[in-house]
Design a protein around this motif. Structure first.
Motif, PDB file in Angstrom:
ATOM      1  N   ALA A 154      23.984   2.445 -14.056  1.00  0.00           N
ATOM      2  CA  ALA A 154      24.053   3.877 -13.742  1.00  0.00           C
ATOM      3  C   ALA A 154      24.786   4.114 -12.427  1.00  0.00           C
ATOM      4  O   ALA A 154      25.381   5.175 -12.220  1.00  0.00           O
ATOM      5  CB  ALA A 154      22.642   4.463 -13.675  1.00  0.00           C
ATOM      6  N   ILE A 155      24.776   3.130 -11.526  1.00  0.00           N
ATOM      7  CA  ILE A 155      25.526   3.277 -10.274  1.00  0.00           C
ATOM      8  C   ILE A 155      26.985   2.885 -10.480  1.00  0.00           C
ATOM      9  O   ILE A 155      27.906   3.566 -10.021  1.00  0.00           O
ATOM     10  CB  ILE A 155      24.898   2.380  -9.165  1.00  0.00           C
ATOM     11  CG1 ILE A 155      23.471   2.851  -8.873  1.00  0.00           C
ATOM     12  CG2 ILE A 155      25.743   2.396  -7.905  1.00  0.00           C
ATOM     13  CD1 ILE A 155      22.679   1.907  -7.993  1.00  0.00           C
ATOM     14  N   ALA A 156      27.199   1.771 -11.205  1.00  0.00           N
ATOM     15  CA  ALA A 156      28.549   1.197 -11.277  1.00  0.00           C
ATOM     16  C   ALA A 156      29.505   2.041 -12.125  1.00  0.00           C
ATOM     17  O   ALA A 156      30.658   2.259 -11.724  1.00  0.00           O
ATOM     18  CB  ALA A 156      28.483  -0.221 -11.838  1.00  0.00           C
ATOM     19  N   VAL A 157      29.027   2.526 -13.271  1.00  0.00           N
ATOM     20  CA  VAL A 157      29.966   3.202 -14.190  1.00  0.00           C
ATOM     21  C   VAL A 157      30.562   4.473 -13.575  1.00  0.00           C
ATOM     22  O   VAL A 157      31.786   4.652 -13.590  1.00  0.00           O
ATOM     23  CB  VAL A 157      29.306   3.428 -15.565  1.00  0.00           C
ATOM     24  CG1 VAL A 157      30.178   4.318 -16.439  1.00  0.00           C
ATOM     25  CG2 VAL A 157      29.072   2.083 -16.251  1.00  0.00           C
ATOM     26  N   PRO A 158      29.728   5.374 -12.987  1.00  0.00           N
ATOM     27  CA  PRO A 158      30.361   6.548 -12.350  1.00  0.00           C
ATOM     28  C   PRO A 158      31.296   6.163 -11.210  1.00  0.00           C
ATOM     29  O   PRO A 158      32.350   6.796 -11.031  1.00  0.00           O
ATOM     30  CB  PRO A 158      29.167   7.350 -11.810  1.00  0.00           C
ATOM     31  CG  PRO A 158      27.986   6.860 -12.557  1.00  0.00           C
ATOM     32  CD  PRO A 158      28.266   5.443 -12.930  1.00  0.00           C
ATOM     33  N   LEU A 159      30.939   5.105 -10.443  1.00  0.00           N
ATOM     34  CA  LEU A 159      31.829   4.672  -9.357  1.00  0.00           C
ATOM     35  C   LEU A 159      33.179   4.221  -9.916  1.00  0.00           C
ATOM     36  O   LEU A 159      34.231   4.542  -9.366  1.00  0.00           O
ATOM     37  CB  LEU A 159      31.195   3.516  -8.571  1.00  0.00           C
ATOM     38  CG  LEU A 159      30.145   3.881  -7.527  1.00  0.00           C
ATOM     39  CD1 LEU A 159      29.610   2.621  -6.856  1.00  0.00           C
ATOM     40  CD2 LEU A 159      30.730   4.821  -6.486  1.00  0.00           C
ATOM     41  N   ILE A 160      33.133   3.483 -11.025  1.00  0.00           N
ATOM     42  CA  ILE A 160      34.384   2.986 -11.624  1.00  0.00           C
ATOM     43  C   ILE A 160      35.234   4.160 -12.115  1.00  0.00           C
ATOM     44  O   ILE A 160      36.425   4.222 -11.855  1.00  0.00           O
ATOM     45  CB  ILE A 160      34.067   2.012 -12.780  1.00  0.00           C
ATOM     46  CG1 ILE A 160      33.573   0.688 -12.200  1.00  0.00           C
ATOM     47  CG2 ILE A 160      35.286   1.795 -13.667  1.00  0.00           C
ATOM     48  CD1 ILE A 160      32.997  -0.261 -13.215  1.00  0.00           C
ATOM     49  N   VAL A 161      34.586   5.101 -12.803  1.00  0.00           N
ATOM     50  CA  VAL A 161      35.357   6.210 -13.384  1.00  0.00           C
ATOM     51  C   VAL A 161      35.880   7.144 -12.290  1.00  0.00           C
ATOM     52  O   VAL A 161      37.047   7.539 -12.300  1.00  0.00           O
ATOM     53  CB  VAL A 161      34.486   6.982 -14.399  1.00  0.00           C
ATOM     54  CG1 VAL A 161      35.213   8.224 -14.896  1.00  0.00           C
ATOM     55  CG2 VAL A 161      34.108   6.082 -15.567  1.00  0.00           C
ATOM     56  N   LEU A 162      35.018   7.483 -11.318  1.00  0.00           N
ATOM     57  CA  LEU A 162      35.394   8.532 -10.362  1.00  0.00           C
ATOM     58  C   LEU A 162      36.084   8.001  -9.112  1.00  0.00           C
ATOM     59  O   LEU A 162      36.955   8.662  -8.558  1.00  0.00           O
ATOM     60  CB  LEU A 162      34.136   9.323  -9.949  1.00  0.00           C
ATOM     61  CG  LEU A 162      33.406  10.001 -11.109  1.00  0.00           C
ATOM     62  CD1 LEU A 162      32.089  10.596 -10.647  1.00  0.00           C
ATOM     63  CD2 LEU A 162      34.280  11.080 -11.738  1.00  0.00           C
ATOM     64  N   VAL A 163      35.703   6.808  -8.648  1.00  0.00           N
ATOM     65  CA  VAL A 163      36.249   6.312  -7.374  1.00  0.00           C
ATOM     66  C   VAL A 163      37.389   5.319  -7.606  1.00  0.00           C
ATOM     67  O   VAL A 163      38.476   5.457  -7.063  1.00  0.00           O
ATOM     68  CB  VAL A 163      35.138   5.670  -6.510  1.00  0.00           C
ATOM     69  CG1 VAL A 163      35.713   5.170  -5.190  1.00  0.00           C
ATOM     70  CG2 VAL A 163      34.018   6.677  -6.250  1.00  0.00           C
ATOM     71  N   LEU A 164      37.130   4.316  -8.463  1.00  0.00           N
ATOM     72  CA  LEU A 164      38.164   3.294  -8.707  1.00  0.00           C
ATOM     73  C   LEU A 164      39.241   3.814  -9.669  1.00  0.00           C
ATOM     74  O   LEU A 164      40.432   3.543  -9.490  1.00  0.00           O
ATOM     75  CB  LEU A 164      37.492   2.033  -9.284  1.00  0.00           C
ATOM     76  CG  LEU A 164      38.412   0.856  -9.585  1.00  0.00           C
ATOM     77  CD1 LEU A 164      38.968   0.278  -8.292  1.00  0.00           C
ATOM     78  CD2 LEU A 164      37.678  -0.228 -10.370  1.00  0.00           C
ATOM     79  N   GLY A 165      38.812   4.592 -10.666  1.00  0.00           N
ATOM     80  CA  GLY A 165      39.712   5.042 -11.740  1.00  0.00           C
ATOM     81  C   GLY A 165      41.033   5.615 -11.266  1.00  0.00           C
ATOM     82  O   GLY A 165      42.094   5.203 -11.715  1.00  0.00           O
ATOM     83  N   PRO A 166      40.992   6.589 -10.308  1.00  0.00           N
ATOM     84  CA  PRO A 166      42.261   7.192  -9.874  1.00  0.00           C
ATOM     85  C   PRO A 166      43.229   6.204  -9.218  1.00  0.00           C
ATOM     86  O   PRO A 166      44.409   6.517  -9.059  1.00  0.00           O
ATOM     87  CB  PRO A 166      41.808   8.259  -8.859  1.00  0.00           C
ATOM     88  CG  PRO A 166      40.386   8.531  -9.201  1.00  0.00           C
ATOM     89  CD  PRO A 166      39.828   7.260  -9.734  1.00  0.00           C
ATOM     90  N   HIS A 167      42.732   5.020  -8.818  1.00  0.00           N
ATOM     91  CA  HIS A 167      43.612   4.036  -8.170  1.00  0.00           C
ATOM     92  C   HIS A 167      44.076   2.950  -9.122  1.00  0.00           C
ATOM     93  O   HIS A 167      44.821   2.057  -8.725  1.00  0.00           O
ATOM     94  CB  HIS A 167      42.892   3.396  -6.980  1.00  0.00           C
ATOM     95  CG  HIS A 167      42.434   4.411  -5.973  1.00  0.00           C
ATOM     96  ND1 HIS A 167      43.305   5.032  -5.111  1.00  0.00           N
ATOM     97  CD2 HIS A 167      41.217   4.943  -5.741  1.00  0.00           C
ATOM     98  CE1 HIS A 167      42.624   5.897  -4.370  1.00  0.00           C
ATOM     99  NE2 HIS A 167      41.365   5.856  -4.739  1.00  0.00           N
ATOM    100  N   LEU A 168      43.611   2.997 -10.358  1.00  0.00           N
ATOM    101  CA  LEU A 168      44.020   1.939 -11.283  1.00  0.00           C
ATOM    102  C   LEU A 168      45.476   2.154 -11.708  1.00  0.00           C
ATOM    103  O   LEU A 168      45.926   3.292 -11.871  1.00  0.00           O
ATOM    104  CB  LEU A 168      43.099   1.919 -12.511  1.00  0.00           C
ATOM    105  CG  LEU A 168      41.703   1.328 -12.253  1.00  0.00           C
ATOM    106  CD1 LEU A 168      40.852   1.388 -13.514  1.00  0.00           C
ATOM    107  CD2 LEU A 168      41.794  -0.107 -11.766  1.00  0.00           C
ATOM    108  N   PRO A 169      46.225   1.071 -11.901  1.00  0.00           N
ATOM    109  CA  PRO A 169      47.632   1.199 -12.270  1.00  0.00           C
ATOM    110  C   PRO A 169      47.785   1.606 -13.735  1.00  0.00           C
ATOM    111  O   PRO A 169      46.852   1.413 -14.508  1.00  0.00           O
ATOM    112  CB  PRO A 169      48.160  -0.232 -12.047  1.00  0.00           C
ATOM    113  CG  PRO A 169      46.979  -1.119 -12.243  1.00  0.00           C
ATOM    114  CD  PRO A 169      45.784  -0.318 -11.783  1.00  0.00           C
ATOM    115  N   PRO A 170      48.960   2.131 -14.150  1.00  0.00           N
ATOM    116  CA  PRO A 170      50.132   2.413 -13.310  1.00  0.00           C
ATOM    117  C   PRO A 170      50.198   3.847 -12.807  1.00  0.00           C
ATOM    118  O   PRO A 170      51.253   4.259 -12.333  1.00  0.00           O
ATOM    119  CB  PRO A 170      51.285   2.130 -14.279  1.00  0.00           C
ATOM    120  CG  PRO A 170      50.744   2.477 -15.621  1.00  0.00           C
ATOM    121  CD  PRO A 170      49.271   2.222 -15.592  1.00  0.00           C
ATOM    122  N   GLY A 171      49.110   4.607 -12.865  1.00  0.00           N
ATOM    123  CA  GLY A 171      49.132   5.981 -12.350  1.00  0.00           C
ATOM    124  C   GLY A 171      49.372   7.001 -13.439  1.00  0.00           C
ATOM    125  O   GLY A 171      49.253   6.716 -14.628  1.00  0.00           O
TER     126      GLY A 171
END
Ligand code: CU
Length: 279
Positions: free
Chosen positions: A19-36
């Protein structure tokens, strides 16, 4: 369901971490994943990276939590060096594992195929001379030929008199039909932020579609080792507004007018005279 206390603890820790990791991945890491998000194709690839990362997180966490819990709780204490009782299979766990993993794999296959074929026009990969995945208005796409040669890229615009340019500008919001080919050896046209990577093979017209959505620069590299100066095949392209593109084309036609008569007629591919050095 009657769960052993250990199972319950592992599940609780796993659910909390998920429950902590999935929202972090989608909202925080997601916008930085390649290729944009510079093109529709790049967006589809970024979305795929977000979905796959978010989906793998609970699986990795389950394994890590189970592993950590086993190390901490089930380890042998003192000098007792005895095996636990043997496990002879566990029907419900096996059934659950097969159902869940099959659902994930089949779900991803359906979603991935739909993205690739319907919404992302082959997702930036070269589809050869007869593409299967076409944008809705494929007939109106702007055709741009990409020529690889040792060791640079040039571009031809058949709808502008076969004009050849030394650098690439593309209009935003339009379907672009890239015809990637080579004059000598195998290269690979990689426009990173556009999410395009297509092999450039002599004698082959390799078509890749791209729909730029955002203005800005994108980097172009050769991604196929093609000789001594392979690393030199680097350029920066631009996605510009339609009026800017029109004035760039007009300026290029003017600047290149004197050279136009030296170019071979526009063709889908070229076979250069083998007795002369290509390029
Ligand atoms: Cu190359």
């Amino acid at each position: 369901m009657n769960l052993a206390p250990e199972t319950r603890k592992i599940l609780v820790v796993w659910l909390v971490l998920t429950a902590i990791a999935v929202p972090l991945i989608v909202l925080v890491l997601g916008p930085h994943l390649p290729p944009g998000k510079m093109s529709s194709e790049a967006s589809a690839q970024t979305d795929a990276n977000v979905v796959l990362t978010a989906l793998i997180a609970p699986i990795v966490l389950l394994l890590a939590v189970y592993f950590g819990y086993s190390l901490a709780v089930f380890r042998a204490r003192g000098d007792q060096l005895e095996d636990g009782p043997p496990i002879q299979g566990h029907g419900p766990t096996q059934a659950l594992w097969i159902v869940v993993t099959s659902a994930i794999v089949l779900g991803l296959a359906v979603w991935g195929s739909d993205t690739l074929i319907v919404s992302a026009h082959g997702a930036g990969g070269g589809q050869g001379p007869n593409p299967d995945a076409l944008p809705a208005n494929a007939g109106q796409a702007l055709q741009v030929q990409v020529l690889g040669q040792q060791w640079n890229w040039t571009y031809r615009f058949p709808s502008f008199g076969g004009l050849e340019t030394a650098h690439l500008e593309l209009p935003v919001g339009e379907d672009i039909e890239l015809h990637v080919t080579s004059l000598d050896v195998v290269h690979s046209f990689w426009a990173y932020q556009l999410g395009v990577k297509a092999d450039a093979v002599p004698g082959v017209d390799n078509i890749a579609f791209v729909h730029p959505r955002r203005l800005g620069n994108f980097s172009i590299r050769c991604s196929e080792l093609c000789g001594l100066w392979h690393g030199h095949m680097f350029q920066t392209g631009q996605v510009v507004s339609a009026p800017q593109f029109a004035s760039w084309i007009a300026q290029q036609r003017h600047a290149e007018a004197a050279n136009l008569k030296y170019l071979p007629p526009y063709a889908r591919d070229y076979f250069p005279d083998p007795t002369r050095r290509a390029g």
